[in-house]
Design a protein around this motif. Structure first.
Motif, PDB file in Angstrom:
ATOM      1  N   ALA A  88      39.684  52.107  49.507  1.00 43.26           N
ATOM      2  CA  ALA A  88      39.468  52.838  48.265  1.00 43.26           C
ATOM      3  C   ALA A  88      40.783  53.399  47.743  1.00 43.26           C
ATOM      4  O   ALA A  88      41.732  53.631  48.494  1.00 43.26           O
ATOM      5  CB  ALA A  88      38.462  53.969  48.491  1.00 43.26           C
ATOM      6  N   ALA A  89      40.830  53.628  46.444  1.00 42.09           N
ATOM      7  CA  ALA A  89      42.056  54.131  45.826  1.00 42.09           C
ATOM      8  C   ALA A  89      42.430  55.501  46.382  1.00 42.09           C
ATOM      9  O   ALA A  89      43.617  55.806  46.542  1.00 42.09           O
ATOM     10  CB  ALA A  89      41.880  54.203  44.309  1.00 42.09           C
ATOM     11  N   LEU A 135      52.399  50.888  45.989  1.00 43.48           N
ATOM     12  CA  LEU A 135      51.408  51.967  45.931  1.00 43.48           C
ATOM     13  C   LEU A 135      51.788  53.000  44.879  1.00 43.48           C
ATOM     14  O   LEU A 135      50.916  53.541  44.186  1.00 43.48           O
ATOM     15  CB  LEU A 135      51.281  52.638  47.303  1.00 43.48           C
ATOM     16  CG  LEU A 135      50.630  51.790  48.406  1.00 43.48           C
ATOM     17  CD1 LEU A 135      50.678  52.531  49.734  1.00 43.48           C
ATOM     18  CD2 LEU A 135      49.189  51.451  48.045  1.00 43.48           C
ATOM     19  N   ARG A 136      53.075  53.268  44.746  1.00 44.90           N
ATOM     20  CA  ARG A 136      53.522  54.230  43.738  1.00 44.90           C
ATOM     21  C   ARG A 136      53.225  53.726  42.327  1.00 44.90           C
ATOM     22  O   ARG A 136      52.831  54.506  41.448  1.00 44.90           O
ATOM     23  CB  ARG A 136      55.016  54.499  43.909  1.00 44.90           C
ATOM     24  CG  ARG A 136      55.559  55.565  42.960  1.00 44.90           C
ATOM     25  CD  ARG A 136      57.012  55.886  43.233  1.00 44.90           C
ATOM     26  NE  ARG A 136      57.876  54.735  43.068  1.00 44.90           N
ATOM     27  CZ  ARG A 136      58.522  54.121  44.054  1.00 44.90           C
ATOM     28  NH1 ARG A 136      58.407  54.565  45.293  1.00 44.90           N
ATOM     29  NH2 ARG A 136      59.304  53.080  43.817  1.00 44.90           N
ATOM     30  N   ASP A 137      53.364  52.422  42.103  1.00 45.65           N
ATOM     31  CA  ASP A 137      53.101  51.855  40.776  1.00 45.65           C
ATOM     32  C   ASP A 137      51.607  51.748  40.491  1.00 45.65           C
ATOM     33  O   ASP A 137      51.199  51.745  39.316  1.00 45.65           O
ATOM     34  CB  ASP A 137      53.735  50.462  40.657  1.00 45.65           C
ATOM     35  CG  ASP A 137      55.258  50.528  40.670  1.00 45.65           C
ATOM     36  OD1 ASP A 137      55.797  51.628  40.418  1.00 45.65           O
ATOM     37  OD2 ASP A 137      55.884  49.487  40.932  1.00 45.65           O
ATOM     38  N   GLU A 144      43.592  57.525  41.355  1.00 46.71           N
ATOM     39  CA  GLU A 144      43.061  56.534  40.412  1.00 46.71           C
ATOM     40  C   GLU A 144      44.030  55.364  40.299  1.00 46.71           C
ATOM     41  O   GLU A 144      45.225  55.511  40.537  1.00 46.71           O
ATOM     42  CB  GLU A 144      42.841  57.154  39.038  1.00 46.71           C
ATOM     43  CG  GLU A 144      44.100  57.381  38.199  1.00 46.71           C
ATOM     44  CD  GLU A 144      44.903  58.613  38.574  1.00 46.71           C
ATOM     45  OE1 GLU A 144      45.851  58.956  37.857  1.00 46.71           O
ATOM     46  OE2 GLU A 144      44.581  59.218  39.618  1.00 46.71           O
ATOM     47  N   LEU A 145      43.466  54.199  39.945  1.00 51.64           N
ATOM     48  CA  LEU A 145      44.318  53.038  39.705  1.00 51.64           C
ATOM     49  C   LEU A 145      45.001  53.187  38.354  1.00 51.64           C
ATOM     50  O   LEU A 145      44.348  53.457  37.335  1.00 51.64           O
ATOM     51  CB  LEU A 145      43.476  51.752  39.715  1.00 51.64           C
ATOM     52  CG  LEU A 145      43.264  51.052  41.059  1.00 51.64           C
ATOM     53  CD1 LEU A 145      42.369  49.848  40.878  1.00 51.64           C
ATOM     54  CD2 LEU A 145      44.588  50.631  41.659  1.00 51.64           C
ATOM     55  N   ILE A 250      43.037  44.033  42.707  1.00 50.53           N
ATOM     56  CA  ILE A 250      44.231  44.827  43.022  1.00 50.53           C
ATOM     57  C   ILE A 250      44.051  45.561  44.340  1.00 50.53           C
ATOM     58  O   ILE A 250      44.945  45.582  45.195  1.00 50.53           O
ATOM     59  CB  ILE A 250      44.523  45.818  41.880  1.00 50.53           C
ATOM     60  CG1 ILE A 250      44.942  45.058  40.618  1.00 50.53           C
ATOM     61  CG2 ILE A 250      45.618  46.805  42.294  1.00 50.53           C
ATOM     62  CD1 ILE A 250      45.019  45.938  39.394  1.00 50.53           C
ATOM     63  N   LEU A 251      42.859  46.162  44.527  1.00 51.31           N
ATOM     64  CA  LEU A 251      42.610  46.901  45.764  1.00 51.31           C
ATOM     65  C   LEU A 251      42.629  45.981  46.979  1.00 51.31           C
ATOM     66  O   LEU A 251      43.137  46.351  48.046  1.00 51.31           O
ATOM     67  CB  LEU A 251      41.261  47.631  45.679  1.00 51.31           C
ATOM     68  CG  LEU A 251      41.182  48.785  44.669  1.00 51.31           C
ATOM     69  CD1 LEU A 251      39.785  49.366  44.616  1.00 51.31           C
ATOM     70  CD2 LEU A 251      42.188  49.875  45.028  1.00 51.31           C
ATOM     71  N   LEU A 252      42.100  44.759  46.825  1.00 50.77           N
ATOM     72  CA  LEU A 252      42.144  43.786  47.919  1.00 50.77           C
ATOM     73  C   LEU A 252      43.582  43.386  48.233  1.00 50.77           C
ATOM     74  O   LEU A 252      43.971  43.243  49.398  1.00 50.77           O
ATOM     75  CB  LEU A 252      41.326  42.546  47.545  1.00 50.77           C
ATOM     76  CG  LEU A 252      39.803  42.690  47.628  1.00 50.77           C
ATOM     77  CD1 LEU A 252      39.119  41.454  47.051  1.00 50.77           C
ATOM     78  CD2 LEU A 252      39.371  42.888  49.089  1.00 50.77           C
ATOM     79  N   ALA A 253      44.399  43.214  47.183  1.00 53.60           N
ATOM     80  CA  ALA A 253      45.803  42.851  47.391  1.00 53.60           C
ATOM     81  C   ALA A 253      46.559  43.972  48.108  1.00 53.60           C
ATOM     82  O   ALA A 253      47.345  43.726  49.037  1.00 53.60           O
ATOM     83  CB  ALA A 253      46.463  42.525  46.053  1.00 53.60           C
TER      84      ALA A 253
END
Length: 789
Positions: A88-89, A135-137, A144-145, A250-253
């Motif tokens: 999770a984010a 992760l910072r980007d 939140e994404l 994106i979360l999977l990556a």
């Protein structure tokens, strides 16, 4: 492990761990402190203690890395092991924050200009720059994404914002238009079933084309999706689904990237937790004024001024005055120490203090004691403290103690420390004492170290007569009979149960009755022990006073010695200044006399000149006793030979040895024979000897006559020729004991004058030089004052 869980509980080790955990800054450090256990390997213990030493030094210098905001990632890293698993984010935010703390910690230690175990440890963390950047980007500060997570996500969110704006604009026009404004309950745009709707009055159903998505509980309001925004809502739903798919991608990556670096993340987290634990140990050490004892191979315990750390803890803070420092001493020759004395006097506290401090050292923690303390790291610790009674197991107090002792006897060896509290109680005193004596014999044979407390007189007598077993008593105030909680070695202590009962407020009649039941002999025995303890305390106090007086006397003697040296130095300084001032005064007077003579119209008579010179010489002689003695700095010749060339230190001239005596030497200087002490000579290195042509009576040059002209004319000569002639002239003048000479060099461009004066400044026989008065030649002539010694 060094001891079982029950021993840790009885020594209150878990409470100490909680205090240590309260000093940590990060979640991994907190968990490591809560799970801390004594270390088995001595190398690991010494490494941990060294790291705590370094942390204490940094904390003392008010320096420490900031480790707050770091999370424990163990569960997340375990969950992401499976391929295709998602993070999770919010959890990715924890990983990003932890990575930031790790990098800041590594850079902080990298900036420290010193060698340190903690620095090497911190620099061993692997930078994960790519994961940290991704992760910072991608993850915002609220978990939140971000739109910047990918181009597709940013584009989709832009389209969603645009579509929403158009829908709201259309609905707003509908609500405010004159044609339909009366159909609505209020001017409100809301959402039902993820679609934008407006509140329509129920009695206006059918007057506006659209789809009813919901209605109010009262039935008065219908939430209508007007047909004008139907297509826009459909488009918005499609874009939202695409956004969700992109977010999942994106979360999977990111989860895959975390999975790839999970081993390094876990390793870095362990390092950071260890650093946090060491600094927490350093803060704890500073709070109770702890230190690192000396670890020794010999089986001994020398804990000086040791304090139980938990007794110092008051409302979460440490107060060193809340616990009394005690000396717990078991030397190499002492196998067992039997502590006896007053109830509530601190016997059990001494026992627990030793046990807990040993656990702390084996856990890599500083302990509250004197820095000169020494301790052997026993591999095994057995504790029999408190009531072992168990109703469930049908065990009495005595039976419980026996089972504990049985287990201790089966496991004890030379690396074992045994702590027995109130040994032999719970049964007949005589039988209990006999059993404890037998247990002590066996444990001593097995090489174990034992510390036990007791009230049984039989055990006190046993300790007094048995080799390798010593007595100790808890100290009490002889005036108030209150315990001081210190240990006194060499004599047993009386239990003084009746005294304690009286001090705690038991009725006097009950205490007096107890004395009658006790019997006079037993009462006298207790009184004798109390008297012995009192006398021991008085003698120790007197000994301390004698030692203090001796130290004060030694300090006073050193002070007087320093003051005497300062007075002598001051005296020498005053004499030196006075002598120097007198010399200057005589020199000024001599110069003034010379000027006066030159101003007189007639010549000075020889008798008058002799008289003036004698007066000046007499003044110099009177100053001689006050002049500081010049220490000889040259090398005294040990072996001389006839014909050897030496230097006369005072005259800085060479001379040839012609005859040797015990302490003096006959020398040939300029054709004249003089005698000088060995102390006045310097030997050349390498040694020099006169050639055959020199042995006819000359060393450096031939002097035809000692009566020389006090003037040297150098006008018209080159500088190098003039300096050679000047050096020879000064040597001759010194040998002839002339007080003053004149060097005529002219003025010209001043080159020769400058060279002459620079040479005179280096000549040892010249005490002063200056230009002649204007009426006698001025800068064309330099007058040189020569030494008369």
């Amino acid at each position: 492990m060094i001891c079982n869980e029950a021993a840790l509980q009885r020594l209150e080790y878990p409470r100490l761990r909680s205090l240590l955990a309260g000093q940590t800054q990060s979640e991994p450090g907190y968990l490591q402190a809560e799970q801390l256990l004594p270390l088995a390997d001595q190398t690991d213990i010494e490494t941990a203690l060294t790291e705590v030493d370094e942390a204490v030094q940094w904390l003392t210098d008010e320096q420490a890395p900031s480790l707050g905001g770091c999370w424990d990632l163990s569960a997340l890293l375990d969950a992401v092991r499976a391929e295709g698993s998602l993070i999770a984010a919010e959890d990715l935010l924890k990983i990003a924050q932890t990575l930031r703390v790790m990098e800041e910690c590594r850079l902080w230690f990298k900036g420290q200009n010193q060698e340190s175990s903690l620095i090497c440890l911190a620099l061993g963390m692997t930078p994960l720059g790519e994961l940290q950047r991704r992760l910072r980007d991608a993850i915002g500060s609220r978990g939140e994404l971000l739109d910047s997570a990918s181009f597709e996500l940013g584009d989709l969110r832009y389209q969603i914002r645009q579509t929403r704006s158009r829908i709201k604009q259309q609905l707003d026009q509908l609500l405010t238009g004159d044609q339909h404004s009366s159909l609505f309950q209020e001017r409100l745009i809301t959402i039902r079933n993820n679609r934008y709707v407006v509140p329509l009055k129920s009695d206006c159903r059918g007057q506006l084309k659209g789809f009813v998505q919901d209605e109010s509980t009262s039935g008065q309001t219908l939430y209508l999706e007007p047909s004008q925004v139907l297509e826009g809502n459909n488009r918005l739903q499609q874009l939202s689904r695409e956004e969700q798919r992109e977010e999942r991608r994106i979360l999977l990556a990111l989860a895959g990237l975390v999975r790839q670096n999970s081993t390094l993340l876990k390793s870095n987290q362990d390092v950071l937790a260890r650093i946090d634990l060491r600094f927490a140990a350093g803060r704890l050490s500073r709070s109770y004024q702890g230190c690192r004892p000396e670890l020794v191979d010999a089986s001994l315990v020398e804990l000086k001024e040791a304090r139980h750390p938990l007794l110092m803890e008051v409302d979460g803070r440490f107060d060193s005055s809340a616990a009394v420092g005690i000396d717990v001493l078991l030397g190499e020759d002492c196998q067992a120490l039997v502590i006896s004395g007053l109830n509530t006097g601190g016997k059990s506290v001494a026992l627990k203090t030793l046990g807990l401090l040993l656990l702390m050292v084996r856990s890599g923690l500083h302990i509250p004691c004197h820095p000169d303390s020494r301790l052997h790291l026993y591999q095994h610790l057995h504790v029999d403290i408190g009531d072992e009674q168990s109703i469930a197991q049908s065990l009495s107090t005595f039976s419980g103690h026996l089972l504990q002792i049985k287990g201790i006897l089966e496991q004890a060896d030379a690396e074992t420390l045994v702590l027995l509290d109130e040994a032999g109680t719970g049964t007949d005193p005589a039988e209990g004492a006999a059993l404890v004596q037998a247990v002590l014999d066996r444990l001593c044979q097995q090489g174990a170290k034992i510390l036990l407390t007791t009230h049984l007189g039989q055990l006190k007598h046993f300790a007094h007569g048995e080799a390798g077993v010593e007595n100790a008593a808890v100290e009490f105030d002889p005036e108030t009979l209150a315990p001081t909680y210190r240990l006194r070695y060499g004599i047993p202590g009386g239990s003084s149960a009746l005294t304690t009962a009286s001090r705690l407020g038991l009725p006097k009649s009950v205490v007096q009755r107890a004395i009658q039941y006790l019997g006079q002999e037993e009462h006298d025995h207790s009184a004798l022990l109390a008297k012995l303890n009192t006398r021991e305390q008085e003698l120790e106090q007197e000994l301390l006073q004698v030692k203090q007086s001796r130290l004060e006397a030694a300090a006073a003697q050193q002070l007087r010695k320093r003051q005497l040296e300062q007075l002598k130095e001051k005296k020498r300084d005053i004499l030196s200044r006075a002598t120097r001032q007198a010399d200057e005064l005589i020199a000024a007077t001599e110069a003034r006399l010379k000027k006066l003579r030159k101003k007189k119209p007639g010549p000075v008579s020889p008798s008058q000149a002799v008289d003036e010179r004698q007066q000046l010489s007499a003044a110099r002689e009177e100053l001689t006793p006050f002049k500081p003695k010049q220490k000889y700095s040259g090398t005294i010749p040990e072996q001389l030979q006839v014909g050897e060339i030496v230097q006369i230190s005072a005259l800085a001239i060479e001379a040839q040895v012609v005859r040797l005596h015990e302490t003096t030497v006959d020398l040939l200087v300029g054709g004249k024979r003089i005698r000088q002490p060995l102390m006045a000579l310097e030997q050349f290195e390498p040694r020099r000897f006169a050639t055959k042509s020199d042995r006819g009576g000359q060393v450096a040059r031939k002097m035809v006559d000692r009566q020389i002209d006090p003037q040297l004319k150098l006008i018209g000569r080159r500088v190098d020729e003039a300096l050679v002639q000047l050096e020879r002239f000064i040597d001759d003048a010194v040998l002839c004991r002339l007080q003053q000479v004149e060097i005529i060099h002219g003025s010209g461009e001043g080159i020769l004058r400058r060279a002459v004066r620079e040479h005179l400044a280096k000549e040892q026989g010249v005490t002063a030089f200056y230009a002649a008065p204007a009426d006698q030649g001025g800068e064309n002539i330099t007058i040189a004052e020569l030494s008369d010694t």
